[in-house]
Scaffold this motif. Sequence first.
Motif, PDB file in Angstrom:
ATOM      1  N   GLN A  65       0.806  -1.242   0.000  1.00 48.85           N
ATOM      2  CA  GLN A  65       0.000   0.000   0.000  1.00 48.85           C
ATOM      3  C   GLN A  65       0.836   1.288   0.000  1.00 48.85           C
ATOM      4  O   GLN A  65       0.607   2.151  -0.848  1.00 48.85           O
ATOM      5  N   LEU A  98       6.447  -0.759 -10.151  1.00 57.95           N
ATOM      6  CA  LEU A  98       5.420  -1.804 -10.324  1.00 57.95           C
ATOM      7  C   LEU A  98       6.029  -3.192 -10.143  1.00 57.95           C
ATOM      8  O   LEU A  98       5.454  -4.055  -9.478  1.00 57.95           O
ATOM      9  N   GLY A 116       2.418   1.405  -3.339  1.00 58.71           N
ATOM     10  CA  GLY A 116       1.388   1.526  -4.372  1.00 58.71           C
ATOM     11  C   GLY A 116       0.876   2.956  -4.473  1.00 58.71           C
ATOM     12  O   GLY A 116       0.421   3.395  -5.532  1.00 58.71           O
ATOM     13  N   TRP A 156       7.859  11.518  -3.540  1.00 63.44           N
ATOM     14  CA  TRP A 156       8.493  10.487  -4.377  1.00 63.44           C
ATOM     15  C   TRP A 156       9.783   9.974  -3.728  1.00 63.44           C
ATOM     16  O   TRP A 156      10.158   8.810  -3.877  1.00 63.44           O
ATOM     17  N   LYS A 173       8.175   4.076 -13.201  1.00 60.33           N
ATOM     18  CA  LYS A 173       6.888   3.413 -12.977  1.00 60.33           C
ATOM     19  C   LYS A 173       7.027   1.897 -13.106  1.00 60.33           C
ATOM     20  O   LYS A 173       6.527   1.136 -12.292  1.00 60.33           O
ATOM     21  N   VAL A 174       7.752   1.484 -14.146  1.00 65.64           N
ATOM     22  CA  VAL A 174       7.934   0.059 -14.390  1.00 65.64           C
ATOM     23  C   VAL A 174       8.737  -0.586 -13.240  1.00 65.64           C
ATOM     24  O   VAL A 174       8.397  -1.667 -12.760  1.00 65.64           O
ATOM     25  N   TRP A 197       2.378   5.538  -4.889  1.00 64.28           N
ATOM     26  CA  TRP A 197       3.086   6.396  -5.850  1.00 64.28           C
ATOM     27  C   TRP A 197       3.159   5.846  -7.275  1.00 64.28           C
ATOM     28  O   TRP A 197       3.737   6.496  -8.143  1.00 64.28           O
ATOM     29  N   ILE A 198       2.568   4.694  -7.530  1.00 67.52           N
ATOM     30  CA  ILE A 198       2.670   4.133  -8.889  1.00 67.52           C
ATOM     31  C   ILE A 198       2.087   5.102  -9.911  1.00 67.52           C
ATOM     32  O   ILE A 198       2.703   5.408 -10.929  1.00 67.52           O
ATOM     33  N   SER A 199       0.905   5.603  -9.625  1.00 65.43           N
ATOM     34  CA  SER A 199       0.229   6.444 -10.620  1.00 65.43           C
ATOM     35  C   SER A 199       0.980   7.760 -10.828  1.00 65.43           C
ATOM     36  O   SER A 199       0.768   8.428 -11.829  1.00 65.43           O
ATOM     37  N   ARG A 200       1.835   8.136  -9.860  1.00 65.53           N
ATOM     38  CA  ARG A 200       2.550   9.419  -9.968  1.00 65.53           C
ATOM     39  C   ARG A 200       4.054   9.248 -10.185  1.00 65.53           C
ATOM     40  O   ARG A 200       4.813  10.209  -9.997  1.00 65.53           O
ATOM     41  N   ALA A 201       4.494   8.054 -10.534  1.00 54.72           N
ATOM     42  CA  ALA A 201       5.933   7.855 -10.777  1.00 54.72           C
ATOM     43  C   ALA A 201       6.390   8.858 -11.835  1.00 54.72           C
ATOM     44  O   ALA A 201       5.688   9.082 -12.822  1.00 54.72           O
ATOM     45  N   PRO A 202       7.546   9.489 -11.650  1.00 53.77           N
ATOM     46  CA  PRO A 202       7.911  10.627 -12.488  1.00 53.77           C
ATOM     47  C   PRO A 202       8.462  10.276 -13.870  1.00 53.77           C
ATOM     48  O   PRO A 202       8.698  11.174 -14.673  1.00 53.77           O
ATOM     49  N   SER A 203       8.707   8.992 -14.149  1.00 56.01           N
ATOM     50  CA  SER A 203       9.086   8.620 -15.512  1.00 56.01           C
ATOM     51  C   SER A 203       8.504   7.231 -15.763  1.00 56.01           C
ATOM     52  O   SER A 203       8.154   6.531 -14.816  1.00 56.01           O
ATOM     53  N   LEU A 204       8.419   6.852 -17.036  1.00 50.26           N
ATOM     54  CA  LEU A 204       7.854   5.536 -17.331  1.00 50.26           C
ATOM     55  C   LEU A 204       8.782   4.438 -16.816  1.00 50.26           C
ATOM     56  O   LEU A 204       8.334   3.409 -16.325  1.00 50.26           O
TER      57      LEU A 204
END
Lengths: 252, 318
Positions: free
Chosen positions: B50, B69, B53, B118, B65-66, B55-62
Amino acid sequence: MTTKEALINYCLRIGDTSLILGQRMSEWCSNGPVLEEDIAMTNIALDHIGQARTMLTYAGVLEGKGRTEDDFAYKRNEREFYNSLLSERPNGHFGDTVVRNFLQSAYFYHLYTALSSSKDELIAAHAAKSLKEVTYHLRHSAEWIVRLGDGTDESKNKVQTSINEIWEYTGNLFEMNDVDTLLIKEGIAINQTEIKSKWDKTVDEVLERAKLIRPTDAYMQTGSLKGMHSEYLGHLIAEMQFLPRAYPDAKW
Amino acid sequence: MDNTKKLEEFQAKIDADTKIEPKDWMPEDYRKHLQRQISQHAHSEVIGMQPEGNWISRAPSLRAKVVLLAKIQDEAGHGQYLYSAAETLGKSRDEFIEELQTEKAKYSSIFNYPTLTWADMGAVGWLVDGAAIVNQVSLQRTSYGPYSRAMVRICKEESFHQRQGYEIMAHMAKGTPEQKAMAQDALNRFWWPSIMMFGPHDSDSPNTGNAVKWRIKRETNDELRQKFIDKTVGQAEVIGLTIPDPDLKWNETRKSYDFGKMNWDEFWSVVNGNGPCNRQRLKHHIAAHKNGEWVRKAALAYAAKQKEIQNLKLEIRN
Ligand SMILES: [Fe+2]
Ligand SMILES: [Fe+2]
Ligand SMILES: [Fe+2]
């Protein structure tokens, strides 16, 4: 419009759809009905974001102005996104998500099958690689549709409602404009009507196995080819883009 | 064979470092201790999804994010193997989850702190996974076979997480002034809770006696904490961040860092439910479980129907 311009737009359509669906799927993290599903949905999110990265990077390379995958993901506004209307639908309950993913994955499955022989080498390679992933996504979502459709009365009603409510966004998947006309002529893209007939077959088969009813086609929502979306997309993008927008000088 | 004899044989096995396996005889207290410890560990992996999780939607680069995740997915996988290891002791995952949701079982208190920026994704990976590794490396040698094997699998991934977290911190520490401030702030907030993850001082830790005798625990809380501090201080220095402890000082005779007093009142207050996120974490878990109930029921109903059809087919054939 040049072929290059058309191809950039085509990459954005595919890449944006993958990105937005990946973002949606990642919202499931820690919210799944069982731990195994949490893992499966995170996996699907990862695949989609990976696919988006390739397409957005390629769009930048074609454009030749130095824009990166992150410039495309984080620095465009709502009206510059070309993702399918389906991909931005909110997750809703598990059945809503499974239905949305199924309809989108069935599309991707047939799209990537066709694009594996695209005359554009990078599109062909991307399609071949992604096909393996979307084959799994299609199987995963189809199996859930069958379980929910043929599970309990409650699950049957819920998933049938999910299908009925989302159906109006499916027509958008197959829309075409002059981008398609040009790229089809070049052997790069595929005629969406061909995908549609295959998609129909897949959808019918699965719904039949699930003992669910396919809604009759009524009014279909439109707009994504012109960068017009539902209100939901703006919120999704605002959240996704927060850090690079708030700290434009920072590198992460 | 009477119980004293069994107990002697059991202890002899432990002393010879032979792993105890699910089918082997074991004292009831050993079983209970492990059920509690392994399930608590599994719950921690799952509840820990949790705060990250968040910050996944707000990760600052792809890319970020990967990476995030994939990390959280690993944690879910750790929860899965740990529940399986705990189940070998004769209780089901459903029962363990029920204990979590009714607050009979705990999870690591560190996850009751919020992830506010972040940089917290860096601090959690670097410090929380870093502390977890020190503990888990030691648990690779724990006496219960399934737990030990789960730890071996998990440790490989944890050290990856620790490095990725450190990478985020390092990157931010040499970024813009705002980024550096965020990194330092995250370290300030997570340092003390992280070193308290190892639990109370040995002198105040009532459970240590049997756990050490049975080799469930191979090193004490204080030994593990010291190891973690010793390896982390230098890492902070390298990236120019300051550990928020004015008493932190190298001790040449001990060849270790001395450090300041931990706030055990805060620790116990958070353990007992008053952390900033205790209620939120549990509510979230319960809500997800409840929302999934109709899905689990449907899957069971479908599987039962399929089985009936299968049986019917067999009957017709015979
Ligand atoms: Fe873990
Ligand atoms: Fe962890
Ligand atoms: Fe970890």
